[in-house]
Scaffold this motif. Structure first.
Motif, PDB file in Angstrom:
ATOM      1  N   ILE A 175     -39.809  16.164 -69.186  1.00  0.00           N
ATOM      2  CA  ILE A 175     -39.580  16.601 -70.562  1.00  0.00           C
ATOM      3  C   ILE A 175     -40.777  16.219 -71.426  1.00  0.00           C
ATOM      4  O   ILE A 175     -41.485  15.239 -71.139  1.00  0.00           O
ATOM      5  N   ILE A 176     -41.014  16.978 -72.484  1.00  0.00           N
ATOM      6  CA  ILE A 176     -42.080  16.655 -73.426  1.00  0.00           C
ATOM      7  C   ILE A 176     -41.606  15.525 -74.340  1.00  0.00           C
ATOM      8  O   ILE A 176     -40.551  15.606 -74.962  1.00  0.00           O
ATOM      9  N   PHE A 177     -42.421  14.472 -74.394  1.00  0.00           N
ATOM     10  CA  PHE A 177     -42.104  13.315 -75.233  1.00  0.00           C
ATOM     11  C   PHE A 177     -43.413  12.660 -75.622  1.00  0.00           C
ATOM     12  O   PHE A 177     -44.217  12.296 -74.761  1.00  0.00           O
ATOM     13  N   ASN A 178     -43.659  12.554 -76.903  1.00  0.00           N
ATOM     14  CA  ASN A 178     -44.855  11.886 -77.391  1.00  0.00           C
ATOM     15  C   ASN A 178     -44.651  11.523 -78.857  1.00  0.00           C
ATOM     16  O   ASN A 178     -43.559  11.700 -79.390  1.00  0.00           O
ATOM     17  N   MET A 179     -45.672  11.028 -79.504  1.00  0.00           N
ATOM     18  CA  MET A 179     -45.524  10.575 -80.887  1.00  0.00           C
ATOM     19  C   MET A 179     -45.238  11.710 -81.856  1.00  0.00           C
ATOM     20  O   MET A 179     -44.875  11.467 -83.010  1.00  0.00           O
ATOM     21  N   PHE A 180     -45.379  12.957 -81.369  1.00  0.00           N
ATOM     22  CA  PHE A 180     -45.032  14.123 -82.183  1.00  0.00           C
ATOM     23  C   PHE A 180     -43.730  14.789 -81.725  1.00  0.00           C
ATOM     24  O   PHE A 180     -43.327  15.797 -82.291  1.00  0.00           O
ATOM     25  N   PRO A 184     -36.119  13.436 -77.669  1.00  0.00           N
ATOM     26  CA  PRO A 184     -35.490  12.979 -76.414  1.00  0.00           C
ATOM     27  C   PRO A 184     -34.969  11.544 -76.456  1.00  0.00           C
ATOM     28  O   PRO A 184     -33.996  11.219 -75.763  1.00  0.00           O
ATOM     29  N   ALA A 185     -35.572  10.708 -77.278  1.00  0.00           N
ATOM     30  CA  ALA A 185     -35.151   9.308 -77.327  1.00  0.00           C
ATOM     31  C   ALA A 185     -33.813   9.118 -78.028  1.00  0.00           C
ATOM     32  O   ALA A 185     -33.183   8.066 -77.887  1.00  0.00           O
ATOM     33  N   GLU A 186     -33.354  10.120 -78.771  1.00  0.00           N
ATOM     34  CA  GLU A 186     -32.136   9.950 -79.559  1.00  0.00           C
ATOM     35  C   GLU A 186     -30.881   9.840 -78.703  1.00  0.00           C
ATOM     36  O   GLU A 186     -30.088   8.929 -78.881  1.00  0.00           O
TER      37      GLU A 186
END
Length: 329
Positions: A175-180, A184-186
């Motif tokens: 999955i795409i996950f970065n500072m922008f 996904p972390a929710e």
């Protein structure tokens, strides 16, 4: 290099992995196989043992380069590939076509020159595919046939990830996950932890925006997706700059610069931020030369980020980025 266990596979994989889209020779401008091979060798020498590719990256060229490198190393490498984007048209029904999906797997077996594929991921199928148990039944049968060892999914949306992990044999979600892209972390990360599903993070640098090397004057080649896919003209817009407007992303990066630890790079900050989330198994960053490879790997040794830094990044997302991306993916 530090290692984390991938789902229920029992495999300990490097928390920095090698993302091999760029070395395939399509969608990232000019390719240089010599530099790409050097980058891959360098990361393996520095402890990377997880490589992610796909059968469509350079129409199999990425897989073939990895096969070449694998034969030159004695280290046990975990190689993940993807299947499904060769479908034409790319429909959910295509993922339920046993003959076609099997042919894709057999082609990857030949490209990678292995007897069984370590990890096969459905390659961002249409959302409808996640409601089709027969799609996952085909993968179960391929495991029984000895052609694959495990399988997972690569998704565009958090909702797809949550649906995918309800299938008992899904071992990983990419999955795409970065500072922008914080969504996904929710909810998804907690669900993945509960299901013991590994998380493979892609687009960790927002297509290079989070390296801090780009300006408003930066130019991208005509065959670079950062030129031709900014609005989703060729594939999902979220794959290019994480779906963030380029000018907005540049402005946000300027606010991040003072958060970079002394002696580190913006790239390393971006990768270390992702590794602050224990649910993440590995981060697949691309590298097209040895310097980029070394820069990526060193993020694993960076000290934990402070609570203040984590809070400021969250605040930046809330004020500058969230409205553009959060509801979409």
């Amino acid at each position: 290099m530090k290692y984390r266990t991938l789902g229920r596979t029992g495999w300990d994989v490097s928390e920095i992995g090698f993302g091999a889209w760029g070395i395939g020779g399509d969608a990232w401008g000019q390719k240089d196989d010599t530099a790409a091979l050097a980058a891959l060798h360098k990361e393996i020498e520095l402890g990377v043992n997880f490589i992610d590719t796909a059968d469509v990256y350079g129409d199999g060229h990425s897989e073939q380069l990895i096969a070449q490198v694998r034969k030159e190393h004695q280290e046990r490498l975990i190689i993940a590939t993807k299947a499904g984007r060769r479908l034409d048209p790319h429909t959910a029904a295509g993922y339920a076509d046993r003959q076609k999906m099997t042919s894709f797997i057999e082609r990857s077996l030949r490209n990678l020159e292995v007897e069984a594929l370590d990890l096969v991921q459905l390659h961002c199928p249409p959302s409808e595919a996640y409601a089709m148990p027969e799609v996952f039944g085909i993968l179960d049968d391929l495991i029984k046939q000895g052609k694959i060892r495990s399988y997972g999914v690569s998704v565009e949306k958090v909702e797809e990830a949550l649906q995918a992990i309800t299938y008992p044999n899904v071992q990983s979600v990419q999955i795409i996950f970065n500072m922008f892209r914080l969504k996904p972390a929710e909810a998804f990360f907690a669900a993945a932890r509960q299901h013991q599903v590994g998380i493979i993070v892609r687009v960790p640098l927002a297509s290079g925006l989070l390296t801090g090397k780009f300006t408003a004057q930066s130019q991208f080649a005509s065959n670079d997706h950062r030129n031709y896919n900014r609005h989703g003209e060729a594939f999902d817009q979220g794959e290019t700059f994480s779906g963030v407007d380029y000018a907005t992303g540049l402005a946000a990066v300027e606010e991040l610069r003072d958060l970079v630890p002394e002696g580190a790079t913006m790239t390393q900050l971006a990768l270390r931020w992702i590794l602050m989330f224990p649910e993440v198994t590995t981060v697949i960053a691309g590298a097209k030369n040895e310097q980029q490879a070394s820069d990526n790997v060193q993020a694993s040794a960076l000290a934990a980020l402070s609570d203040q830094t984590m809070h400021r990044i969250q605040e930046l997302y809330e004020t500058r980025i969230k409205a553009q991306v959060h509801q979409r993916w």
